[in-house]
Design an enzyme around this catalytic site. Structure first.
Site, PDB file in Angstrom:
ATOM      1  N   TYR A 100       0.857  -1.184   0.000  1.00 30.08           N
ATOM      2  CA  TYR A 100       0.000   0.000   0.000  1.00 30.08           C
ATOM      3  C   TYR A 100       0.897   1.240   0.000  1.00 30.08           C
ATOM      4  O   TYR A 100       1.961   1.239  -0.581  1.00 30.08           O
ATOM      5  CB  TYR A 100      -0.980  -0.054   1.182  1.00 30.08           C
ATOM      6  CG  TYR A 100      -2.133   0.884   0.963  1.00 30.08           C
ATOM      7  CD1 TYR A 100      -2.915   0.793  -0.194  1.00 30.08           C
ATOM      8  CD2 TYR A 100      -2.429   1.887   1.877  1.00 30.08           C
ATOM      9  CE1 TYR A 100      -3.952   1.674  -0.432  1.00 30.08           C
ATOM     10  CE2 TYR A 100      -3.472   2.768   1.650  1.00 30.08           C
ATOM     11  CZ  TYR A 100      -4.226   2.666   0.493  1.00 30.08           C
ATOM     12  OH  TYR A 100      -5.245   3.540   0.257  1.00 30.08           O
ATOM     13  N   ARG A 153      -8.578  10.176  -8.942  1.00 27.00           N
ATOM     14  CA  ARG A 153      -7.722  10.914  -8.012  1.00 27.00           C
ATOM     15  C   ARG A 153      -6.989   9.912  -7.133  1.00 27.00           C
ATOM     16  O   ARG A 153      -7.313   9.716  -5.969  1.00 27.00           O
ATOM     17  CB  ARG A 153      -8.572  11.874  -7.170  1.00 27.00           C
ATOM     18  CG  ARG A 153      -7.785  12.984  -6.519  1.00 27.00           C
ATOM     19  CD  ARG A 153      -8.178  13.183  -5.064  1.00 27.00           C
ATOM     20  NE  ARG A 153      -7.834  12.016  -4.246  1.00 27.00           N
ATOM     21  CZ  ARG A 153      -8.069  11.924  -2.956  1.00 27.00           C
ATOM     22  NH1 ARG A 153      -8.684  12.873  -2.300  1.00 27.00           N
ATOM     23  NH2 ARG A 153      -7.714  10.836  -2.278  1.00 27.00           N
ATOM     24  N   LYS A 171      -5.831  -2.167  -0.911  1.00 27.94           N
ATOM     25  CA  LYS A 171      -6.747  -1.979   0.221  1.00 27.94           C
ATOM     26  C   LYS A 171      -7.291  -3.319   0.709  1.00 27.94           C
ATOM     27  O   LYS A 171      -7.335  -3.594   1.920  1.00 27.94           O
ATOM     28  CB  LYS A 171      -7.917  -1.088  -0.200  1.00 27.94           C
ATOM     29  CG  LYS A 171      -7.576   0.380  -0.347  1.00 27.94           C
ATOM     30  CD  LYS A 171      -7.725   1.113   0.968  1.00 27.94           C
ATOM     31  CE  LYS A 171      -7.520   2.598   0.779  1.00 27.94           C
ATOM     32  NZ  LYS A 171      -7.632   3.358   2.034  1.00 27.94           N
ATOM     33  N   GLU A 242     -13.352   4.574  -3.320  1.00 30.64           N
ATOM     34  CA  GLU A 242     -11.951   4.907  -3.078  1.00 30.64           C
ATOM     35  C   GLU A 242     -11.386   5.765  -4.203  1.00 30.64           C
ATOM     36  O   GLU A 242     -11.533   5.448  -5.394  1.00 30.64           O
ATOM     37  CB  GLU A 242     -11.137   3.610  -2.971  1.00 30.64           C
ATOM     38  CG  GLU A 242      -9.687   3.807  -2.619  1.00 30.64           C
ATOM     39  CD  GLU A 242      -9.478   4.283  -1.191  1.00 30.64           C
ATOM     40  OE1 GLU A 242      -8.452   4.928  -0.938  1.00 30.64           O
ATOM     41  OE2 GLU A 242     -10.340   3.994  -0.341  1.00 30.64           O
ATOM     42  N   ASP A 243     -10.739   6.861  -3.834  1.00 31.18           N
ATOM     43  CA  ASP A 243      -9.990   7.712  -4.756  1.00 31.18           C
ATOM     44  C   ASP A 243     -10.831   8.241  -5.913  1.00 31.18           C
ATOM     45  O   ASP A 243     -10.400   8.283  -7.066  1.00 31.18           O
ATOM     46  CB  ASP A 243      -8.752   6.973  -5.282  1.00 31.18           C
ATOM     47  CG  ASP A 243      -7.654   6.898  -4.214  1.00 31.18           C
ATOM     48  OD1 ASP A 243      -7.836   7.487  -3.142  1.00 31.18           O
ATOM     49  OD2 ASP A 243      -6.624   6.264  -4.467  1.00 31.18           O
ATOM     50  N   ASP A 265     -13.400   5.995   1.963  1.00 30.26           N
ATOM     51  CA  ASP A 265     -12.268   5.989   2.889  1.00 30.26           C
ATOM     52  C   ASP A 265     -11.501   7.305   2.870  1.00 30.26           C
ATOM     53  O   ASP A 265     -10.993   7.736   3.904  1.00 30.26           O
ATOM     54  CB  ASP A 265     -11.337   4.829   2.562  1.00 30.26           C
ATOM     55  CG  ASP A 265     -10.278   4.625   3.627  1.00 30.26           C
ATOM     56  OD1 ASP A 265     -10.631   4.587   4.820  1.00 30.26           O
ATOM     57  OD2 ASP A 265      -9.093   4.520   3.281  1.00 30.26           O
ATOM     58  N   ASP A 266     -11.422   7.945   1.712  1.00 29.54           N
ATOM     59  CA  ASP A 266     -10.707   9.224   1.633  1.00 29.54           C
ATOM     60  C   ASP A 266     -11.382  10.284   2.498  1.00 29.54           C
ATOM     61  O   ASP A 266     -10.717  11.175   3.024  1.00 29.54           O
ATOM     62  CB  ASP A 266     -10.648   9.710   0.185  1.00 29.54           C
ATOM     63  CG  ASP A 266     -10.054   8.671  -0.734  1.00 29.54           C
ATOM     64  OD1 ASP A 266      -8.910   8.262  -0.489  1.00 29.54           O
ATOM     65  OD2 ASP A 266     -10.743   8.244  -1.676  1.00 29.54           O
ATOM     66  N   ASN A 405       0.125  11.643   0.836  1.00 34.13           N
ATOM     67  CA  ASN A 405       0.990  10.582   0.360  1.00 34.13           C
ATOM     68  C   ASN A 405       0.818  10.442  -1.145  1.00 34.13           C
ATOM     69  O   ASN A 405      -0.149  10.958  -1.706  1.00 34.13           O
ATOM     70  CB  ASN A 405       0.715   9.260   1.103  1.00 34.13           C
ATOM     71  CG  ASN A 405      -0.747   8.846   1.058  1.00 34.13           C
ATOM     72  OD1 ASN A 405      -1.351   8.801   0.002  1.00 34.13           O
ATOM     73  ND2 ASN A 405      -1.312   8.530   2.218  1.00 34.13           N
TER      74      ASN A 405
END
Length: 550
Positions: A100, A153, A171, A242-243, A265-266, A405
């Protein structure tokens, strides 16, 4: 591993050795080799799993390049799933940064060039009207969790399109390694709606659709078809978004949050892990949440998600919602987000306060005198020496969270944070940093990494069969995580527990999530007398079964 179609999934011979789910490699016993028709297909020496671990660990450590280590682990995952997860469980500090963040970001950038074997499902714009059939092609019929991205993203790296598959794969590997969700119940998905990344569109090795992104009704219609089909094909499913880009992340989350157990999650995982770090930092400062003034470098989904959960924590501490919001400020590319600015819209609005125009983060820190700064905008170096020294001048123990990150996007390094505050910073980061020695004292910074939160959330929801995922669950997960930080951790500057304890951390968070589900009537399952013991009994342990007993 012996319950689907009998011992070893009903596989024999070379087909068994080619199945990552059931393959044990050289660890097949003599009796298994005879019973399963693999005598002679393996070297004669029977290894233990520990001996195999020594071999793969030595191979991994011979790699000097992190991307090569990523490829090495992916190859292991493709040939021996059990051994792969045993490695992750036993060596989380060493393996998590590879499978990850931060290495997964580089892997996604290079995905088409390192691609070896497909993993997960690619649902594309060309599948409109047939998405249910695509999902039915997945070989596992019991899927409990999907992690899905549209690749727009990826971390702080932008639009990586279908190459973002590395994120849901990574993940879900952590769902299994950290919280014991069985790998067969995990499904990584990319919604390939195209990409606006010109470099990828011009790269013949790019693995996704070579077309511009869908937008508007076509885009949201595809998501609707996907979610509806997934709920039908996999009843009781949980979906983690996610993203997704800021312009779609909140809209998608709000549309589905009351239809099935789902979260982003973001937004929510980042919020929970950040709030846990704040709770821990306040054990050092002796202050209350209601006394904090927080400035965010960033005004996207992560920043507003953290701000919203911080507001709830301040309200629990006695503030009104309006007063709590006034203690959370956003700084975007145009400066401080204030009322009257023409471009303030969406999730920024509740945090646009009355104030004169402020153009830079440094100026915002000077005039607002925050107790904490949190970086989530992927602007490397945003926490300059001026910013950090101003924080140190205004606070005895300044809270500095450089959470962007991968490492190349971090707002400042651990060494900079400690050096510029004379060791007084309460620091956390989004990517790993080595210990820092300053003036004879060694500080051990730890990541404010979502891997502390989301695996436990998923396990808690799956184990309890909760019908929804609520903000209260993320608040409780933050409190649970903070409570697991010891005084010894605090004494060395660590605001989070060591990653080696993540299985224990995840079990406690899962228990907290499940408790909320039962307390709020979100599940019809009978409530166990000991929720934590119940959770631990459900956690997958990656050890080889004896197929002669299947």
């Amino acid at each position: 591993m012996t319950d689907k179609h009998g011992a070893a999934g009903g596989l024999r011979g070379i087909d068994l050795l080619r199945s990552p789910e059931y393959n044990k490699g050289t660890a097949f016993s003599d009796a298994e080799r005879d019973a399963l028709g693999i005598r002679g297909l393996l070297p004669p020496y029977v290894c233990t799993q520990d001996q195999q671990m020594d071999r793969v660990l030595a191979s991994f450590r011979r790699k000097t390049d992190d991307l090569e280590k990523f490829i090495n682990l992916a190859a292991l995952h493709d040939r021996n799933e059990t051994l792969f997860f045993r490695l992750l469980v036993d060596h989380p500090d060493e393996m998590t940064p590879i499978v990850y963040t931060p290495t997964v970001g580089l892997a996604c950038q290079k995905f088409g060039h390192i691609f070896q074997r497909p993993r997960g499902l690619y649902v594309t714009a060309k599948d409109k009207g047939n998405i249910k059939k695509v999902l039915q092609n997945w070989p596992e019929k019991k899927v409990s969790i999907i992690v899905v991205t549209d690749g727009e993203r990826i971390l702080g790296l932008g639009d990586l399109g279908a190459s973002g598959m590395g994120i849901p794969v990574g993940k879900l590997a952590l769902y299994t390694a950290c919280a014991g969700v069985h790998p067969s119940e995990c499904l990584p998905v990319v919604l390939d709606v195209g990409t606006n990344n010109e470099a990828f569109l011009n790269d013949p090795l790019y693995i996704g659709l070579h077309q511009k992104r869908l937008t508007g009704d076509d885009y949201y219609g595809l998501i609707e078809e996907f979610v509806t089909a997934a709920m039908e094909v996999f009843p009781g499913l949980m979906i983690q978004f996610e993203d997704f880009a800021n312009h779609s992340a909140f809209k998608v989350l709000q549309k589905y949050i009351d239809r099935l157990p789902t979260f982003n999650d973001d937004i929510q995982g980042t919020a929970a892990v950040s709030l846990a770090g704040l709770f821990t930092a306040l054990r050092v400062t002796g202050q209350k949440m209601s006394e904090q003034m927080i400035v965010f470098q960033g005004a996207g989904s992560a920043a507003t998600g953290i701000a919203k959960l911080a507001v709830l924590a301040m309200m629990q501490d006695g503030l009104s919602e309006a007063d709590a919001r006034k203690r959370c400020w956003l700084v975007d590319s145009k400066g401080l987000v204030v009322k009257g600015r023409a471009d303030v819209a969406g999730e920024k609005v509740p945090f646009a306060h009355e104030h004169a125009e402020v153009k830079t983060l440094a100026e915002a820190v000077r005039v607002l005198k925050p107790t904490a700064i949190i970086g989530v905008a992927a602007q490397p170096g945003a926490f300059s020496e001026e910013v950090v020294r101003t924080m140190a001048a205004n606070n005895k123990r300044p809270i500095i969270f450089a959470l962007s990150n991968p490492t190349s996007k971090c707002e400042c390094t651990a060494e900079q944070a400690y050096k510029w505050t004379d060791g007084r910073a309460l620091f956390a980061s989004g990517s790993p940093f080595d210990p820092v020695t300053l003036n004879g004292k060694t500080y051990v910074p730890r990541q404010g990494n979502n891997s502390y939160i989301f695996p436990g959330v998923g396990m808690g929801v799956i184990a309890s069969h909760s019908s929804r995922i609520t903000e209260e669950m993320f608040m409780q997960s933050a409190k649970s995580l903070a409570e697991l930080v010891t005084q010894a951790d605090l004494d060395q500057g660590s605001l989070y527990p060591p990653l080696k304890t993540v299985r224990d951390v995840s079990s406690h968070i899962a228990a907290a999530i499940a408790k909320v589900a039962w307390d709020r009537g979100l599940t019809k399952d009978p409530r166990p007398a000991d929720i934590l013991a119940f959770i631990k009994s459900k956690m997958y342990d990656p050890r080889y079964p004896d197929y002669t007993k299947g």
